[in-house]
Design a protein around this motif. Structure first.
Motif, PDB file in Angstrom:
ATOM      1  N   LEU A  41      -7.428  65.548  29.246  1.00  0.00           N
ATOM      2  CA  LEU A  41      -8.751  66.162  29.113  1.00  0.00           C
ATOM      3  C   LEU A  41      -9.854  65.106  29.207  1.00  0.00           C
ATOM      4  O   LEU A  41     -10.900  65.341  29.845  1.00  0.00           O
ATOM      5  N   ASP A  42      -9.638  63.946  28.618  1.00  0.00           N
ATOM      6  CA  ASP A  42     -10.635  62.871  28.698  1.00  0.00           C
ATOM      7  C   ASP A  42     -10.829  62.424  30.148  1.00  0.00           C
ATOM      8  O   ASP A  42     -11.965  62.197  30.592  1.00  0.00           O
ATOM      9  N   ARG A  43      -9.733  62.291  30.898  1.00  0.00           N
ATOM     10  CA  ARG A  43      -9.849  61.888  32.312  1.00  0.00           C
ATOM     11  C   ARG A  43     -10.578  62.963  33.124  1.00  0.00           C
ATOM     12  O   ARG A  43     -11.402  62.651  33.982  1.00  0.00           O
ATOM     13  N   ALA A  44     -10.258  64.221  32.832  1.00  0.00           N
ATOM     14  CA  ALA A  44     -10.917  65.318  33.545  1.00  0.00           C
ATOM     15  C   ALA A  44     -12.407  65.342  33.228  1.00  0.00           C
ATOM     16  O   ALA A  44     -13.252  65.531  34.122  1.00  0.00           O
ATOM     17  N   ALA A  45     -12.746  65.149  31.962  1.00  0.00           N
ATOM     18  CA  ALA A  45     -14.152  65.151  31.576  1.00  0.00           C
ATOM     19  C   ALA A  45     -14.907  64.004  32.234  1.00  0.00           C
ATOM     20  O   ALA A  45     -16.058  64.172  32.672  1.00  0.00           O
ATOM     21  N   GLN A  46     -14.262  62.843  32.356  1.00  0.00           N
ATOM     22  CA  GLN A  46     -14.909  61.700  33.006  1.00  0.00           C
ATOM     23  C   GLN A  46     -15.150  61.985  34.483  1.00  0.00           C
ATOM     24  O   GLN A  46     -16.215  61.658  35.039  1.00  0.00           O
ATOM     25  N   ALA A  47     -14.150  62.609  35.144  1.00  0.00           N
ATOM     26  CA  ALA A  47     -14.312  62.951  36.566  1.00  0.00           C
ATOM     27  C   ALA A  47     -15.478  63.916  36.751  1.00  0.00           C
ATOM     28  O   ALA A  47     -16.274  63.778  37.702  1.00  0.00           O
ATOM     29  N   LEU A  48     -15.611  64.887  35.858  1.00  0.00           N
ATOM     30  CA  LEU A  48     -16.720  65.840  35.951  1.00  0.00           C
ATOM     31  C   LEU A  48     -18.057  65.176  35.627  1.00  0.00           C
ATOM     32  O   LEU A  48     -19.086  65.465  36.258  1.00  0.00           O
ATOM     33  N   ALA A  49     -18.059  64.283  34.654  1.00  0.00           N
ATOM     34  CA  ALA A  49     -19.297  63.593  34.281  1.00  0.00           C
ATOM     35  C   ALA A  49     -19.799  62.720  35.421  1.00  0.00           C
ATOM     36  O   ALA A  49     -21.017  62.550  35.592  1.00  0.00           O
ATOM     37  N   ASP A  50     -18.879  62.146  36.203  1.00  0.00           N
ATOM     38  CA  ASP A  50     -19.255  61.268  37.321  1.00  0.00           C
ATOM     39  C   ASP A  50     -19.682  62.055  38.558  1.00  0.00           C
ATOM     40  O   ASP A  50     -20.239  61.477  39.502  1.00  0.00           O
ATOM     41  N   ALA A  51     -19.407  63.346  38.598  1.00  0.00           N
ATOM     42  CA  ALA A  51     -19.710  64.152  39.784  1.00  0.00           C
ATOM     43  C   ALA A  51     -21.100  64.769  39.663  1.00  0.00           C
ATOM     44  O   ALA A  51     -21.504  65.223  38.598  1.00  0.00           O
ATOM     45  N   SER A  52     -21.811  64.792  40.775  1.00  0.00           N
ATOM     46  CA  SER A  52     -23.130  65.444  40.782  1.00  0.00           C
ATOM     47  C   SER A  52     -23.087  66.812  41.450  1.00  0.00           C
ATOM     48  O   SER A  52     -23.952  67.654  41.202  1.00  0.00           O
ATOM     49  N   ARG A  53     -22.058  67.030  42.312  1.00  0.00           N
ATOM     50  CA  ARG A  53     -21.951  68.324  42.993  1.00  0.00           C
ATOM     51  C   ARG A  53     -20.489  68.787  43.001  1.00  0.00           C
ATOM     52  O   ARG A  53     -19.816  68.760  44.037  1.00  0.00           O
ATOM     53  N   PRO A  54     -19.958  69.236  41.862  1.00  0.00           N
ATOM     54  CA  PRO A  54     -18.581  69.747  41.837  1.00  0.00           C
ATOM     55  C   PRO A  54     -18.498  71.130  42.493  1.00  0.00           C
ATOM     56  O   PRO A  54     -19.420  71.942  42.381  1.00  0.00           O
ATOM     57  N   LEU A  55     -17.397  71.374  43.170  1.00  0.00           N
ATOM     58  CA  LEU A  55     -17.110  72.679  43.785  1.00  0.00           C
ATOM     59  C   LEU A  55     -15.898  73.263  43.080  1.00  0.00           C
ATOM     60  O   LEU A  55     -14.848  72.619  42.999  1.00  0.00           O
ATOM     61  N   LEU A  56     -16.008  74.489  42.560  1.00  0.00           N
ATOM     62  CA  LEU A  56     -14.938  75.115  41.793  1.00  0.00           C
ATOM     63  C   LEU A  56     -14.121  76.055  42.677  1.00  0.00           C
ATOM     64  O   LEU A  56     -14.678  76.858  43.421  1.00  0.00           O
ATOM     65  N   LEU A  57     -12.789  75.947  42.560  1.00  0.00           N
ATOM     66  CA  LEU A  57     -11.868  76.844  43.254  1.00  0.00           C
ATOM     67  C   LEU A  57     -11.023  77.541  42.189  1.00  0.00           C
ATOM     68  O   LEU A  57     -10.321  76.879  41.430  1.00  0.00           O
ATOM     69  N   ALA A  58     -11.083  78.867  42.130  1.00  0.00           N
ATOM     70  CA  ALA A  58     -10.384  79.620  41.086  1.00  0.00           C
ATOM     71  C   ALA A  58      -9.177  80.334  41.658  1.00  0.00           C
ATOM     72  O   ALA A  58      -9.243  80.927  42.738  1.00  0.00           O
ATOM     73  N   GLY A  59      -8.066  80.291  40.901  1.00  0.00           N
ATOM     74  CA  GLY A  59      -6.831  80.929  41.338  1.00  0.00           C
ATOM     75  C   GLY A  59      -6.375  82.021  40.390  1.00  0.00           C
ATOM     76  O   GLY A  59      -7.074  82.408  39.445  1.00  0.00           O
ATOM     77  N   ILE A  60      -5.178  82.491  40.629  1.00  0.00           N
ATOM     78  CA  ILE A  60      -4.655  83.683  39.961  1.00  0.00           C
ATOM     79  C   ILE A  60      -4.567  83.530  38.439  1.00  0.00           C
ATOM     80  O   ILE A  60      -4.653  84.525  37.703  1.00  0.00           O
ATOM     81  N   HIS A  61      -4.428  82.312  37.936  1.00  0.00           N
ATOM     82  CA  HIS A  61      -4.328  82.125  36.487  1.00  0.00           C
ATOM     83  C   HIS A  61      -5.680  82.239  35.782  1.00  0.00           C
ATOM     84  O   HIS A  61      -5.765  82.033  34.572  1.00  0.00           O
ATOM     85  N   CYS A  62      -6.722  82.596  36.547  1.00  0.00           N
ATOM     86  CA  CYS A  62      -8.037  82.865  35.951  1.00  0.00           C
ATOM     87  C   CYS A  62      -8.250  84.362  35.734  1.00  0.00           C
ATOM     88  O   CYS A  62      -9.352  84.785  35.381  1.00  0.00           O
ATOM     89  N   ARG A  63      -7.219  85.179  35.933  1.00  0.00           N
ATOM     90  CA  ARG A  63      -7.396  86.632  35.895  1.00  0.00           C
ATOM     91  C   ARG A  63      -7.377  87.242  34.501  1.00  0.00           C
ATOM     92  O   ARG A  63      -7.745  88.411  34.351  1.00  0.00           O
ATOM     93  N   SER A  64      -6.954  86.521  33.487  1.00  0.00           N
ATOM     94  CA  SER A  64      -6.989  87.104  32.146  1.00  0.00           C
ATOM     95  C   SER A  64      -8.440  87.217  31.697  1.00  0.00           C
ATOM     96  O   SER A  64      -9.319  86.460  32.152  1.00  0.00           O
TER      97      SER A  64
END
Length: 350
Positions: A41-64
Motif C-alpha cells: 500500500l505504501d508503494r502504491a500510494a507513492q506511485a499515485l503521489a508522484d503521478a499528475s495524470r493517473p488513468l483508472l481502468l476498472a475490472g469485474i472485481h469492482c462490481r460489488s
C-alpha cells in the motif's frame, strides 16, 4: 460462490436430475481475501503521489456495491478519468463526467494513455480483454484480488479486496495535490467515445429509447455478436450489475435476463439479441413464459433468406411477439409490454 459472481450455466443429464437428492450440510462461503499488505500500500500510494495524470481502468472485481462506492469516491477525489471493461460497466455510472467508456470500444484509449503518466488497474481479472497499449507505454499500478495478466510487471501491486485497498490508500493520499487533467479535453474525449461506440443507426436509437423508457435499476443483457458493441455503448448502466454480457457466447442474453428476473423480480429486464442468439436460447422462451418473467426480448432481426423467424419462435413458446420497423412502433410495443407485464419479444426489422 467465489468472486466475481455471475450467471452460471449447468448441463445436468436427465437421469441425474431425476435421482433422489442426498441432503448434505456444507458451507458455500468462499475463503476470505487477504487484507492488503501495508508495504504494498505504501508503494502504491507513492506511485499515485508522484503521478499528475493517473488513468483508472476498472475490472469485474469492482462490481460489488462496496467496491463501486469506493471506486467512485477514489475517482472523484483524485480526480481522474476512468474506463471500464464490459463486465465492470456500471461500477462508475455511465453518465458520470469521469466515465470515459468501455475499454476496447470507446476508441479513445490511445490518446488517454498518451496523456497519462500512470495507469491504475483496479479489480481487473486476468481474463478480461484490455488493449495492450494500456500496459506497454506507461507505469502500471494494480490492486485487486486477482493475479495480474501474464508478463505484466507493475510498479506496485496490492493484492486484496478492492474496497479495503482504496480505503487504505485514501488515508495515505490525504494531502496529495489534485490531478492535472484538462477537464475540457476529457469532456471532448467522453463525447467522442460515446459517438464512436454507439453510432446513430436504428439499433442504437432503439437501445437508447429502451433505456429512457424504463425505470432506474432496469437490467440490460446482450449477446455476443454484431450488435454487442452498439448495445454496450448505448445502454447506460447507473449501478454495478445493471448490464450483463458474455465475451463470445451467443445465446447468453436470454438465460441471463431470466436469472436477473429471478433475483430481482421487482425490476425491469431488457434482453438484446439477434436471430442467432434467440435461436440458440429458444428453449428459454418457454421458461420465460412458464415463469411469467417480466423480460422484454429485443431481437435485431435481419429477416434474411433462411434466417429463423423470431416472432414464430416466440409465439410457439407462448410468448407475445411484436414487430417494429421504426422507433415509433418500437416505443408502442415496448409500452404495451411494460404495462401488461410478462415476457414479450419485439423483433426490430429495419
Amino acid at each position: 460462490m467465489t468472486m466475481p459472481r455471475g450467471p452460471v450455466h449447468l448441463d445436468i443429464a436427465a437421469d441425474v436430475a431425476g435421482r433422489a437428492a442426498v441432503p448434505l450440510a456444507t458451507s458455500c462461503r468462499p475463503d476470505a481475501l487477504p487484507y492488503p499488505d501495508a508495504e504494498a500500500l505504501d508503494r502504491a500510494a507513492q506511485a499515485l503521489a508522484d503521478a499528475s495524470r493517473p488513468l483508472l481502468l476498472a475490472g469485474i472485481h469492482c462490481r460489488s456495491d462496496d467496491a463501486a462506492q469506493w471506486l467512485r469516491a477514489f475517482a472523484e477525489a483524485l480526480p481522474a478519468p476512468l474506463m471500464a471493461t464490459t463486465r465492470a460497466k456500471g461500477a462508475l455510472p455511465d453518465p458520470h463526467p469521469l466515465m470515459l467508456g468501455v475499454l476496447g470500444l470507446a476508441g479513445v484509449e490511445e490518446r488517454l494513455v498518451s496523456r497519462a503518466d500512470l495507469v491504475v488497474a483496479i479489480g481487473l481479472d486476468a481474463l478480461e480483454p484490455v488493449p495492450a497499449l494500456c500496459w506497454s507505454t506507461r507505469p502500471v499500478l494494480a490492486f485487486g484480488p486477482a493475479p495480474l495478466p501474464h508478463g505484466l510487471v507493475p510498479a506496485a501491486h496490492v493484492l486484496g479486496d478492492v474496497a479495503a485497498a482504496i480505503e487504505e490508500l485514501a488515508v495515505r493520499l490525504r494531502d496529495k495535490p489534485r490531478a492535472d487533467w484538462d477537464v475540457a479535453e476529457l469532456d471532448r474525449l467522453r463525447r467522442e467515445a460515446t459517438a464512436r461506440s454507439t453510432g446513430d443507426d436504428l439499433a442504437a436509437r432503439i437501445v437508447r429509447l429502451a433505456r429512457e423508457a424504463t425505470p432506474a435499476g432496469t437490467i440490460g443483457t446482450v449477446d455476443a455478436g454484431e450488435y454487442q458493441t452498439c448495445v454496450t455503448g448505448a445502454w447506460h448502466a447507473i449501478a454495478p450489475r445493471e448490464f450483463l454480457t458474455s465475451g463470445a457466447t451467443s445465446g447468453f442474453a436470454l438465460p441471463a435476463a431470466i436469472a436477473a428476473h429471478l433475483v430481482h423480480s421487482e425490476r425491469c429486464v431488457v434482453c438484446f439479441t439477434d436471430a442467432a442468439g434467440v435461436t440458440a436460447a429458444a428453449r428459454e422462451l418457454e421458461t420465460a413464459a412458464r415463469l411469467a418473467a417480466a423480460v422484454v426480448v429485443v431481437v435485431f432481426d435481419d429477416c434474411g433468406a433462411g434466417a429463423p423467424d423470431s416472432m414464430k419462435l416466440a409465439r410457439d413458446s407462448g410468448v407475445r411477439a411484436f414487430a417494429a420497423d421504426s422507433e415509433g412502433k418500437f416505443a408502442e410495443a415496448l409500452g404495451r409490454t411494460l404495462r401488461t407485464g410478462g415476457p414479450a419479444v419485439i423483433a426490430v426489422r429495419p
